[in-house]
Scaffold this motif. Structure first.
Motif, PDB file in Angstrom:
ATOM      1  N   HIS A 270       9.508  -5.620  35.385  1.00  0.00           N
ATOM      2  CA  HIS A 270       9.515  -6.323  34.105  1.00  0.00           C
ATOM      3  C   HIS A 270      10.673  -7.321  34.033  1.00  0.00           C
ATOM      4  O   HIS A 270      10.493  -8.464  33.586  1.00  0.00           O
ATOM      5  CB  HIS A 270       9.629  -5.316  32.964  1.00  0.00           C
ATOM      6  N   VAL A 271      11.878  -6.920  34.464  1.00  0.00           N
ATOM      7  CA  VAL A 271      13.045  -7.792  34.401  1.00  0.00           C
ATOM      8  C   VAL A 271      12.837  -9.069  35.203  1.00  0.00           C
ATOM      9  O   VAL A 271      13.245 -10.158  34.786  1.00  0.00           O
ATOM     10  CB  VAL A 271      14.296  -7.040  34.894  1.00  0.00           C
ATOM     11  N   LEU A 272      12.189  -8.970  36.351  1.00  0.00           N
ATOM     12  CA  LEU A 272      12.077 -10.103  37.266  1.00  0.00           C
ATOM     13  C   LEU A 272      10.781 -10.883  37.118  1.00  0.00           C
ATOM     14  O   LEU A 272      10.616 -11.925  37.751  1.00  0.00           O
ATOM     15  CB  LEU A 272      12.244  -9.612  38.699  1.00  0.00           C
ATOM     16  N   SER A 273       9.857 -10.418  36.283  1.00  0.00           N
ATOM     17  CA  SER A 273       8.542 -11.068  36.210  1.00  0.00           C
ATOM     18  C   SER A 273       8.616 -12.474  35.628  1.00  0.00           C
ATOM     19  O   SER A 273       7.915 -13.382  36.097  1.00  0.00           O
ATOM     20  CB  SER A 273       7.571 -10.209  35.393  1.00  0.00           C
TER      21      SER A 273
ATOM     22  N   ARG B  37      11.061   2.477  29.764  1.00  0.00           N
ATOM     23  CA  ARG B  37      10.731   1.756  28.536  1.00  0.00           C
ATOM     24  C   ARG B  37      11.952   1.204  27.818  1.00  0.00           C
ATOM     25  O   ARG B  37      11.823   0.372  26.902  1.00  0.00           O
ATOM     26  CB  ARG B  37       9.963   2.665  27.581  1.00  0.00           C
ATOM     27  N   ALA B  38      13.157   1.626  28.188  1.00  0.00           N
ATOM     28  CA  ALA B  38      14.368   1.141  27.518  1.00  0.00           C
ATOM     29  C   ALA B  38      14.471  -0.378  27.602  1.00  0.00           C
ATOM     30  O   ALA B  38      14.921  -1.034  26.662  1.00  0.00           O
ATOM     31  CB  ALA B  38      15.609   1.792  28.119  1.00  0.00           C
ATOM     32  N   ILE B  39      14.046  -0.952  28.722  1.00  0.00           N
ATOM     33  CA  ILE B  39      14.127  -2.410  28.862  1.00  0.00           C
ATOM     34  C   ILE B  39      13.125  -3.101  27.951  1.00  0.00           C
ATOM     35  O   ILE B  39      13.393  -4.182  27.421  1.00  0.00           O
ATOM     36  CB  ILE B  39      13.913  -2.833  30.340  1.00  0.00           C
ATOM     37  N   TRP B  40      11.970  -2.501  27.739  1.00  0.00           N
ATOM     38  CA  TRP B  40      10.968  -3.056  26.838  1.00  0.00           C
ATOM     39  C   TRP B  40      11.504  -3.070  25.401  1.00  0.00           C
ATOM     40  O   TRP B  40      11.328  -4.040  24.661  1.00  0.00           O
ATOM     41  CB  TRP B  40       9.683  -2.239  26.933  1.00  0.00           C
TER      42      TRP B  40
ATOM     43  N   MET C  73      16.312  -6.920  20.423  1.00  0.00           N
ATOM     44  CA  MET C  73      17.600  -7.604  20.308  1.00  0.00           C
ATOM     45  C   MET C  73      17.458  -9.113  20.448  1.00  0.00           C
ATOM     46  O   MET C  73      18.316  -9.861  19.979  1.00  0.00           O
ATOM     47  CB  MET C  73      18.563  -7.111  21.384  1.00  0.00           C
ATOM     48  N   TRP C  74      16.410  -9.582  21.132  1.00  0.00           N
ATOM     49  CA  TRP C  74      16.313 -11.005  21.427  1.00  0.00           C
ATOM     50  C   TRP C  74      16.344 -11.846  20.161  1.00  0.00           C
ATOM     51  O   TRP C  74      17.041 -12.853  20.091  1.00  0.00           O
ATOM     52  CB  TRP C  74      15.038 -11.291  22.230  1.00  0.00           C
ATOM     53  N   ALA C  75      15.556 -11.452  19.151  1.00  0.00           N
ATOM     54  CA  ALA C  75      15.575 -12.155  17.871  1.00  0.00           C
ATOM     55  C   ALA C  75      16.526 -11.495  16.889  1.00  0.00           C
ATOM     56  O   ALA C  75      17.160 -12.166  16.075  1.00  0.00           O
ATOM     57  CB  ALA C  75      14.163 -12.212  17.282  1.00  0.00           C
ATOM     58  N   GLY C  76      16.661 -10.148  16.977  1.00  0.00           N
ATOM     59  CA  GLY C  76      17.462  -9.408  16.007  1.00  0.00           C
ATOM     60  C   GLY C  76      18.956  -9.521  16.216  1.00  0.00           C
ATOM     61  O   GLY C  76      19.735  -9.101  15.350  1.00  0.00           O
ATOM     62  N   TRP C  77      19.387 -10.099  17.368  1.00  0.00           N
ATOM     63  CA  TRP C  77      20.813 -10.291  17.611  1.00  0.00           C
ATOM     64  C   TRP C  77      21.081 -11.614  18.321  1.00  0.00           C
ATOM     65  O   TRP C  77      21.754 -12.488  17.801  1.00  0.00           O
ATOM     66  CB  TRP C  77      21.362  -9.125  18.427  1.00  0.00           C
ATOM     67  N   TYR C  78      20.513 -11.791  19.521  1.00  0.00           N
ATOM     68  CA  TYR C  78      20.894 -12.928  20.365  1.00  0.00           C
ATOM     69  C   TYR C  78      20.412 -14.284  19.875  1.00  0.00           C
ATOM     70  O   TYR C  78      21.106 -15.286  20.006  1.00  0.00           O
ATOM     71  CB  TYR C  78      20.334 -12.775  21.785  1.00  0.00           C
ATOM     72  N   GLY C  79      19.138 -14.341  19.431  1.00  0.00           N
ATOM     73  CA  GLY C  79      18.471 -15.634  19.340  1.00  0.00           C
ATOM     74  C   GLY C  79      18.227 -16.166  20.741  1.00  0.00           C
ATOM     75  O   GLY C  79      18.359 -17.360  21.020  1.00  0.00           O
ATOM     76  N   LEU C  80      17.821 -15.277  21.656  1.00  0.00           N
ATOM     77  CA  LEU C  80      17.725 -15.595  23.081  1.00  0.00           C
ATOM     78  C   LEU C  80      16.535 -16.494  23.374  1.00  0.00           C
ATOM     79  O   LEU C  80      15.434 -16.285  22.873  1.00  0.00           O
ATOM     80  CB  LEU C  80      17.611 -14.291  23.874  1.00  0.00           C
TER      81      LEU C  80
ATOM     82  N   ASP D  84      18.628  -8.811  30.148  1.00  0.00           N
ATOM     83  CA  ASP D  84      17.911  -9.512  29.081  1.00  0.00           C
ATOM     84  C   ASP D  84      17.705 -10.993  29.392  1.00  0.00           C
ATOM     85  O   ASP D  84      16.589 -11.505  29.209  1.00  0.00           O
ATOM     86  CB  ASP D  84      18.629  -9.325  27.751  1.00  0.00           C
ATOM     87  N   PRO D  85      18.731 -11.736  29.841  1.00  0.00           N
ATOM     88  CA  PRO D  85      18.461 -13.128  30.226  1.00  0.00           C
ATOM     89  C   PRO D  85      17.387 -13.240  31.300  1.00  0.00           C
ATOM     90  O   PRO D  85      16.497 -14.090  31.215  1.00  0.00           O
ATOM     91  CB  PRO D  85      19.824 -13.616  30.731  1.00  0.00           C
ATOM     92  N   TRP D  86      17.442 -12.376  32.319  1.00  0.00           N
ATOM     93  CA  TRP D  86      16.436 -12.460  33.385  1.00  0.00           C
ATOM     94  C   TRP D  86      15.042 -12.136  32.871  1.00  0.00           C
ATOM     95  O   TRP D  86      14.057 -12.734  33.289  1.00  0.00           O
ATOM     96  CB  TRP D  86      16.807 -11.520  34.525  1.00  0.00           C
ATOM     97  N   ALA D  87      14.945 -11.183  31.938  1.00  0.00           N
ATOM     98  CA  ALA D  87      13.632 -10.772  31.447  1.00  0.00           C
ATOM     99  C   ALA D  87      12.932 -11.883  30.662  1.00  0.00           C
ATOM    100  O   ALA D  87      11.706 -11.854  30.529  1.00  0.00           O
ATOM    101  CB  ALA D  87      13.754  -9.522  30.578  1.00  0.00           C
ATOM    102  N   ILE D  88      13.705 -12.857  30.168  1.00  0.00           N
ATOM    103  CA  ILE D  88      13.094 -13.987  29.467  1.00  0.00           C
ATOM    104  C   ILE D  88      13.086 -15.243  30.332  1.00  0.00           C
ATOM    105  O   ILE D  88      12.558 -16.281  29.932  1.00  0.00           O
ATOM    106  CB  ILE D  88      13.827 -14.253  28.126  1.00  0.00           C
ATOM    107  N   GLY D  89      13.697 -15.154  31.532  1.00  0.00           N
ATOM    108  CA  GLY D  89      13.741 -16.291  32.444  1.00  0.00           C
ATOM    109  C   GLY D  89      14.942 -17.190  32.244  1.00  0.00           C
ATOM    110  O   GLY D  89      14.929 -18.349  32.675  1.00  0.00           O
ATOM    111  N   ALA D  90      16.012 -16.680  31.609  1.00  0.00           N
ATOM    112  CA  ALA D  90      17.228 -17.455  31.368  1.00  0.00           C
ATOM    113  C   ALA D  90      18.244 -17.203  32.486  1.00  0.00           C
ATOM    114  O   ALA D  90      18.046 -16.352  33.353  1.00  0.00           O
ATOM    115  CB  ALA D  90      17.824 -17.099  30.007  1.00  0.00           C
ATOM    116  N   THR D  91      19.356 -17.929  32.429  1.00  0.00           N
ATOM    117  CA  THR D  91      20.393 -17.860  33.466  1.00  0.00           C
ATOM    118  C   THR D  91      21.569 -17.014  32.998  1.00  0.00           C
ATOM    119  O   THR D  91      22.049 -17.169  31.870  1.00  0.00           O
ATOM    120  CB  THR D  91      20.882 -19.275  33.821  1.00  0.00           C
ATOM    121  N   ALA D  92      22.028 -16.128  33.874  1.00  0.00           N
ATOM    122  CA  ALA D  92      23.197 -15.293  33.610  1.00  0.00           C
ATOM    123  C   ALA D  92      24.407 -15.877  34.335  1.00  0.00           C
ATOM    124  O   ALA D  92      24.349 -16.157  35.534  1.00  0.00           O
ATOM    125  CB  ALA D  92      22.946 -13.866  34.081  1.00  0.00           C
ATOM    126  N   LEU D  93      25.497 -16.059  33.602  1.00  0.00           N
ATOM    127  CA  LEU D  93      26.754 -16.560  34.153  1.00  0.00           C
ATOM    128  C   LEU D  93      27.797 -15.459  34.040  1.00  0.00           C
ATOM    129  O   LEU D  93      28.029 -14.925  32.947  1.00  0.00           O
ATOM    130  CB  LEU D  93      27.235 -17.793  33.383  1.00  0.00           C
TER     131      LEU D  93
END
Length: 493
Positions: A13-16, A173-176, A181-188, A212-221
């Motif tokens: 799921h993280v890498l899809s 399922r914890a990652i699901w 948090m994506w909308a409820g905290w980050y605005g990712l 979380d960044p990888w699961a949406i296709g974003a970049t982690a620094l």
């Protein structure tokens, strides 16, 4: 939110999402002169190769793998490689000592230890120790081991701030559930570049900074090992970070001066790990023109209460339960308190992000009061549903028969001129006599601090001792160690 699909694998799921942009940078480890970059394609290839290499060693799904790795790409690759293969990674803090590992290792009974050279190991490792992850990355790739989303995926240790660390068992399922948090905290967003200041093996960094960044296709620094907090502003600017996540202590160090802190690409910042002082949030806003959105969480359920770009927390509150969470404010026996009253923040057993339980020899056990898991955090609900934080139940100080939150005491001093940092703790000055002490860092005088206390705190909440320290005891991630502080102040009185 929709139920977690089945069959399911956390690593898959993280890498899809990255499969749609295989050449996009998934991870950049930022050094002083150059960055080590990993594309999504390279990252997934390494994860699947590690999975294949571990299975080729004869390890079978369900085996526990202790991770003794530093702040390098090998850490998330090993973590996800284990999960991909159905093995159970157990991340540990890089700075753990041999005696500490001697206590923790038997609790998880690992079948193999993946270790970076130079890091401490148990005195007598109970299993093989592998130090060459490069060889594993050259192995033929394995397929993802799919299965029930409710099965065990990984173990993490609690911080141990209130006693001996406990192994927390989390399901795939914890990652699901983290999508709340994506909308409820980050605005990712997929185009985000998230810079996280913590170490990889901290659950805050592992989840918020990487998975979380990888699961949406974003970049982690991620800053390279040894990067001082003072250098983070330059990295944020140089690498066009849009989100910045750190513990409050890191923000405090970034704001050591009074000069503006221009961060032209930053949308907002994220704080967790301990309570964010309102004065620190205001100073960040003034210096950068951006907001810090705070979240409350724990190893047992990650974050579940927060402010967000679409629903900022009202001043003086933590924010709101994230959409999809089911939380309540209850008594110790699990009964909900009246609106506005202080009680224990609790998470319903049905929350998909809640742990399977604390690991025991016979499997995970989830301690409940009725249908609720009690977090130990004391909160009260405002009329609009926002939660105000009153500290940890086990952090409350008792003095003169009164129970006092250290956070309330500390908040009174946040605007003191010359104050860099402070924390309150109980100190026993003689048998059966405990007083509140304030440890403080910076140039603020005791007279100035006493004057603030008298103006802002009831007498029973005012510190009786003021102890200047060169620094407060904090973890590598900037989180205050209240147990260590209490011991330090006792030695000073």
């Amino acid at each position: 939110m929709q139920p977690c699909p089945a069959p399911f694998n956390l690593a898959d799921h993280v890498l899809s999402a990255g499969r749609d942009t295989p050449d996009k940078i998934a991870l950049a480890v930022l050094g002083p002169t150059r960055a080590e970059r990993w594309s999504f394609a390279r990252l997934e290839a390494a994860v699947r190769a590690v999975a294949g290499g571990l299975l080729a060693l004869g390890l079978t799904p369900g085996a526990h793998i202790l991770l003794r790795l530093g702040n390098t790409p090998e850490f998330p690759i090993a973590f996800l490689g284990c999960v991909a293969a159905g093995l159970i990674p157990v991340p540990t803090a890089e700075g753990l000592t041999q005696p500490e590992l001697d206590k923790l290792t038997p609790l998880v009974a690992p079948k193999t230890i993946l270790a970076a050279p130079g890091l401490a190991l148990p005195t007598s490792p109970p299993c093989p120790v592998l130090t060459d992850l490069t060889a594993l990355m050259g192995h033929a790739p394995a397929d993802y081991v799919m299965g029930s989303p409710d099965r065990l995926a990984y173990l993490v240790f609690t911080s141990g701030s209130s006693g001996t660390p406990k192994p927390v068992a989390h399901a795939h399922r914890a990652i699901w559930a983290r999508q709340m948090m994506w909308a409820g905290w980050y605005g990712l967003r997929q185009d985000d570049r998230m810079l996280h200041a913590g170490a990889f093996n901290w659950t805050f960094t592992l989840g918020t900074g990487l998975l979380d960044p990888w699961a949406i296709g974003a970049t982690a620094l991620i800053p390279a090992p040894g990067t001082p907090p003072e250098a983070l502003a330059l990295l944020l600017r140089r690498h066009d970070a849009t989100l910045f996540a750190a513990a409050p202590g890191v923000f405090r160090k970034l704001l050591a001066g009074d000069a503006p802190l221009p961060l032209p690409t930053l949308r907002h910042a994220l704080a967790a790990g301990e309570k964010l002082p309102e004065a620190l949030r205001s100073r960040w806003q003034a210096a950068t023109g951006t907001t810090i959105h705070e979240a409350l969480g724990m190893s047992e359920c990650s974050t579940f209460v927060s402010g967000s770009p679409v629903r900022p927390a009202p001043e003086g509150t933590l924010g709101y339960p994230q959409p999809g969470r089911r939380v309540a404010v209850v008594t110790p026996d699990g009964a909900e308190v009246a609106p506005g009253e202080t009680g224990i923040l609790a998470i319903h057993r049905s929350d998909p992000g809640l742990m399977l339980g604390y690991l025991r020899q016979d499997g995970p056990a989830l301690p409940l009061s009725g249908d609720w898991f009690l977090t130990g955090d004391l909160v009260s609900a405002e009329p609009d549903g926002a939660l105000s934080y009153h500290g940890r139940r086990d952090d409350l100080m008792t003095t003169g028969g009164f129970r006092v939150s250290p956070l309330e005491v500390e908040a009174a001093f946040q605007t003191a001129p010359g104050l860099i940092d402070c924390a309150a703790a109980p100190v026993e000055v003689k048998t059966d006599t405990t007083v509140i002490a304030l440890a403080h860092v910076g140039d603020a005088t005791e007279a100035a601090l006493r004057a603030l206390a008298e103006a802002r705190l009831a007498r029973y909440k005012q510190p009786r001792l003021y102890i200047a320290l060169p620094a407060l005891p904090r973890s590598a991630n900037g989180k205050l160690d209240r147990r260590a502080l209490a011991h330090l102040l006792k030695d000073r009185t």
